[in-house]
Write a protein that holds these residues in place. Structure first.
Motif, PDB file in Angstrom:
ATOM      1  N   PHE A 104       0.823  -1.209   0.000  1.00 16.82           N
ATOM      2  CA  PHE A 104       0.000   0.000   0.000  1.00 16.82           C
ATOM      3  C   PHE A 104       0.856   1.258   0.000  1.00 16.82           C
ATOM      4  CE2 PHE A 104      -2.755  -3.260   1.919  1.00 16.82           C
ATOM      5  CZ  PHE A 104      -3.832  -3.181   1.058  1.00 16.82           C
ATOM      6  N   VAL A 105       1.932   1.232   0.778  1.00 21.95           N
ATOM      7  CA  VAL A 105       2.790   2.413   0.864  1.00 21.95           C
ATOM      8  C   VAL A 105       3.495   2.671  -0.469  1.00 21.95           C
ATOM      9  CG1 VAL A 105       4.770   3.444   2.032  1.00 21.95           C
ATOM     10  CG2 VAL A 105       3.120   2.086   3.338  1.00 21.95           C
ATOM     11  N   LEU A 106       4.100   1.625  -1.047  1.00 23.03           N
ATOM     12  CA  LEU A 106       4.839   1.804  -2.295  1.00 23.03           C
ATOM     13  C   LEU A 106       3.902   2.030  -3.482  1.00 23.03           C
ATOM     14  CD1 LEU A 106       7.669  -0.839  -1.780  1.00 23.03           C
ATOM     15  CD2 LEU A 106       7.863   1.651  -1.704  1.00 23.03           C
ATOM     16  N   ASN A 107       2.747   1.388  -3.494  1.00 24.04           N
ATOM     17  CA  ASN A 107       1.782   1.661  -4.567  1.00 24.04           C
ATOM     18  C   ASN A 107       1.285   3.096  -4.501  1.00 24.04           C
ATOM     19  OD1 ASN A 107       1.906  -0.806  -5.820  1.00 24.04           O
ATOM     20  ND2 ASN A 107       0.036  -1.613  -4.901  1.00 24.04           N
ATOM     21  N   ARG A 108       1.147   3.600  -3.295  1.00 23.86           N
ATOM     22  CA  ARG A 108       0.751   5.007  -3.124  1.00 23.86           C
ATOM     23  C   ARG A 108       1.818   5.917  -3.723  1.00 23.86           C
ATOM     24  NH1 ARG A 108      -1.805   7.921   1.237  1.00 23.86           N
ATOM     25  NH2 ARG A 108      -2.021  10.068   0.523  1.00 23.86           N
ATOM     26  N   ALA A 109       3.080   5.608  -3.445  1.00 20.40           N
ATOM     27  CA  ALA A 109       4.169   6.418  -3.990  1.00 20.40           C
ATOM     28  C   ALA A 109       4.214   6.337  -5.513  1.00 20.40           C
ATOM     29  CB  ALA A 109       5.499   5.958  -3.402  1.00 20.40           C
ATOM     30  N   MET A 110       4.030   5.132  -6.067  1.00 23.73           N
ATOM     31  CA  MET A 110       4.065   4.976  -7.527  1.00 23.73           C
ATOM     32  C   MET A 110       2.906   5.686  -8.205  1.00 23.73           C
ATOM     33  SD  MET A 110       5.455   1.102  -8.301  1.00 23.73           S
ATOM     34  CE  MET A 110       4.635   0.252  -6.954  1.00 23.73           C
ATOM     35  N   SER A 111       1.731   5.658  -7.582  1.00 17.55           N
ATOM     36  CA  SER A 111       0.583   6.336  -8.185  1.00 17.55           C
ATOM     37  C   SER A 111       0.797   7.835  -8.228  1.00 17.55           C
ATOM     38  CB  SER A 111      -0.691   6.006  -7.400  1.00 17.55           C
ATOM     39  OG  SER A 111      -0.646   6.555  -6.094  1.00 17.55           O
ATOM     40  N   LEU A 112       1.470   8.378  -7.227  1.00 17.14           N
ATOM     41  CA  LEU A 112       1.764   9.812  -7.215  1.00 17.14           C
ATOM     42  C   LEU A 112       2.753  10.191  -8.313  1.00 17.14           C
ATOM     43  CD1 LEU A 112       2.086  10.439  -3.356  1.00 17.14           C
ATOM     44  CD2 LEU A 112       0.155  11.019  -4.848  1.00 17.14           C
ATOM     45  N   GLU A 113       3.562   9.214  -8.733  1.00 21.51           N
ATOM     46  CA  GLU A 113       4.549   9.467  -9.789  1.00 21.51           C
ATOM     47  C   GLU A 113       4.010   9.163 -11.182  1.00 21.51           C
ATOM     48  OE1 GLU A 113       7.849   7.057  -8.706  1.00 21.51           O
ATOM     49  OE2 GLU A 113       8.318   8.215  -6.894  1.00 21.51           O
ATOM     50  N   GLY A 114       2.764   8.692 -11.286  1.00 19.39           N
ATOM     51  CA  GLY A 114       2.146   8.455 -12.585  1.00 19.39           C
ATOM     52  C   GLY A 114       2.474   7.128 -13.235  1.00 19.39           C
ATOM     53  N   GLY A 115       2.960   6.135 -12.489  1.00 23.83           N
ATOM     54  CA  GLY A 115       3.270   4.828 -13.058  1.00 23.83           C
ATOM     55  C   GLY A 115       2.004   4.076 -13.458  1.00 23.83           C
ATOM     56  N   HIS A 116       2.059   3.356 -14.594  1.00 30.97           N
ATOM     57  CA  HIS A 116       0.887   2.606 -15.066  1.00 30.97           C
ATOM     58  C   HIS A 116       0.640   1.407 -14.167  1.00 30.97           C
ATOM     59  CE1 HIS A 116      -1.859   0.450 -17.754  1.00 30.97           C
ATOM     60  NE2 HIS A 116      -1.969   1.562 -18.459  1.00 30.97           N
ATOM     61  N   TRP A 117      -0.639   1.159 -13.858  1.00 33.92           N
ATOM     62  CA  TRP A 117      -0.998   0.108 -12.904  1.00 33.92           C
ATOM     63  C   TRP A 117      -0.634  -1.290 -13.400  1.00 33.92           C
ATOM     64  CZ3 TRP A 117      -4.500  -3.771 -14.105  1.00 33.92           C
ATOM     65  CH2 TRP A 117      -5.278  -3.575 -15.263  1.00 33.92           C
ATOM     66  N   VAL A 118      -0.638  -1.524 -14.709  1.00 35.55           N
ATOM     67  CA  VAL A 118      -0.301  -2.847 -15.233  1.00 35.55           C
ATOM     68  C   VAL A 118       1.147  -3.214 -14.916  1.00 35.55           C
ATOM     69  CG1 VAL A 118       0.027  -4.209 -17.338  1.00 35.55           C
ATOM     70  CG2 VAL A 118      -2.053  -2.854 -17.034  1.00 35.55           C
ATOM     71  N   TRP A 119       2.062  -2.249 -15.044  1.00 37.58           N
ATOM     72  CA  TRP A 119       3.458  -2.523 -14.710  1.00 37.58           C
ATOM     73  C   TRP A 119       3.641  -2.682 -13.201  1.00 37.58           C
ATOM     74  CZ3 TRP A 119       5.666  -4.573 -18.431  1.00 37.58           C
ATOM     75  CH2 TRP A 119       5.613  -4.077 -19.732  1.00 37.58           C
TER      76      TRP A 119
END
Length: 310
Positions: A19-34
């Motif tokens: 949850f913590v790292l996915n939160r960080a990745m979503s803030l950076e605009g990373g695509h969910w599939v990757w």
């Protein structure tokens, strides 16, 4: 019983990194599939190396033999328990705020009794009461975190997490059913190697490969950034390998439906650990009175699982 709770709690600690790292990745605009597929791409070599280091070539041959004898079962269980589960979690991050994902995901502790019932297992009423208590505590924690949030219309994200919350215990329970008896449509896989944790994790990861290949081929996501690659590698190690192996090891040692429900209920601690992680690493707010009350309810529920045997 206490050992099962301890193993489950340790798994929840490492699971919370998702949850913590996915939160960080979503803030950076990373695509969910990757975010989803790269996790399992990293998990596979880690698990292969771990199996080789722990049991040597014999352990690898044994694992591949188990997959080869029941490829359809492991592909189905892996696609559900790893594929649908984590695709739903990462998809939700693209539509919903983090607090919505964290709150809705806790419905998995209520999905476990449903899965047990669907597979013909007895659902203990006392266990359901304790699960409900834990769930109430988690809701309080997340309601406090939701204060001030205005975006409540992300129903796609909520739906994705609900599907994931059902898929994860279903995939895990399929493995348990195969290990402890099987059935008309579930093969009996009476192999002590499945009790180690790393072996079923490896087999489920291999089984999920077709799912990820199809998902990437259908969605055609843009190339991931270097930061997303690094963070998914960390998720793969902490949540995918360490946490999943601990959790499956705990479930393999459960002998009754009550113990299975208690082990699965330890996932409620993920919200507590995620809250601490976001507070320390992402400057999130500390819990107030409602948050403290929710955490207390969750802990009390877990203690009741340990103290009340059936």
């Amino acid at each position: 019983m206490a050992r099962l709770i301890w193993l489950g709690a340790m798994a929840a600690l490492f699971f919370s990194s998702t949850f913590v790292l996915n939160r960080a990745m979503s803030l950076e605009g990373g695509h969910w599939v990757w975010s989803a597929s790269l996790r399992y791409a990293f998990m596979l070599p880690i698990l292969l190396a771990w199996t080789l280091a722990s049991g040597g070539p014999k352990a690898l041959r044994e694992a591949f033999g188990l997959f080869g004898r029941n490829p359809v079962f492991w592909t189905l269980a892996g696609s559900i328990g790893f594929g649908v589960f984590y695709a739903g979690i990462t998809l939700a991050a693209a539509f919903s705020p983090g607090w919505v994902v964290a709150t809705t995901w806790q419905s998995t502790i209520l999905a476990t009794p449903l899965v047990l019932a669907l597979l013909g297992r007895k659902v203990p009423r006392k266990g359901l009461a304790f699960t409900g208590l834990i769930f109430c505590g988690i809701v309080l924690v997340n309601l406090e975190q939701a204060r001030g949030a205005t975006d409540l219309g992300r129903l796609w994200g909520v739906a994705a997490v609900l599907v994931a919350a059902l898929a994860y215990p279903l995939g895990n329970q399929l493995v348990w059913e195969a290990r402890h008896g099987g059935g008309k449509r579930i093969p009996r896989i009476d192999q002590p190697a499945l009790d180690a944790g790393r072996t079923p994790t490896l087999l489920l990861t291999i089984g999920s490969i077709p799912f990820w290949l199809i998902l990437v081929a259908v969605t055609h996501p843009p190339a991931p950034s270097q930061g997303q690659v690094i963070q998914t590698a960390l998720v793969a190690l902490f949540a995918g390998v360490i946490a999943t192996s601990l959790f499956l090891r705990a479930r393999s040692r459960a002998r009754t439906a009550y113990e299975l429900a208690a082990t699965d209920a330890t996932q409620s601690l993920e919200v507590v650990f995620s809250l601490l992680g976001e507070t320390l690493l992402l400057a999130g707010p500390w819990p107030g009175l409602m948050g403290v009350a929710g955490i207390t309810l969750a802990v009390v529920g877990l203690v009741l699982y340990v103290c009340r045997q059936v």
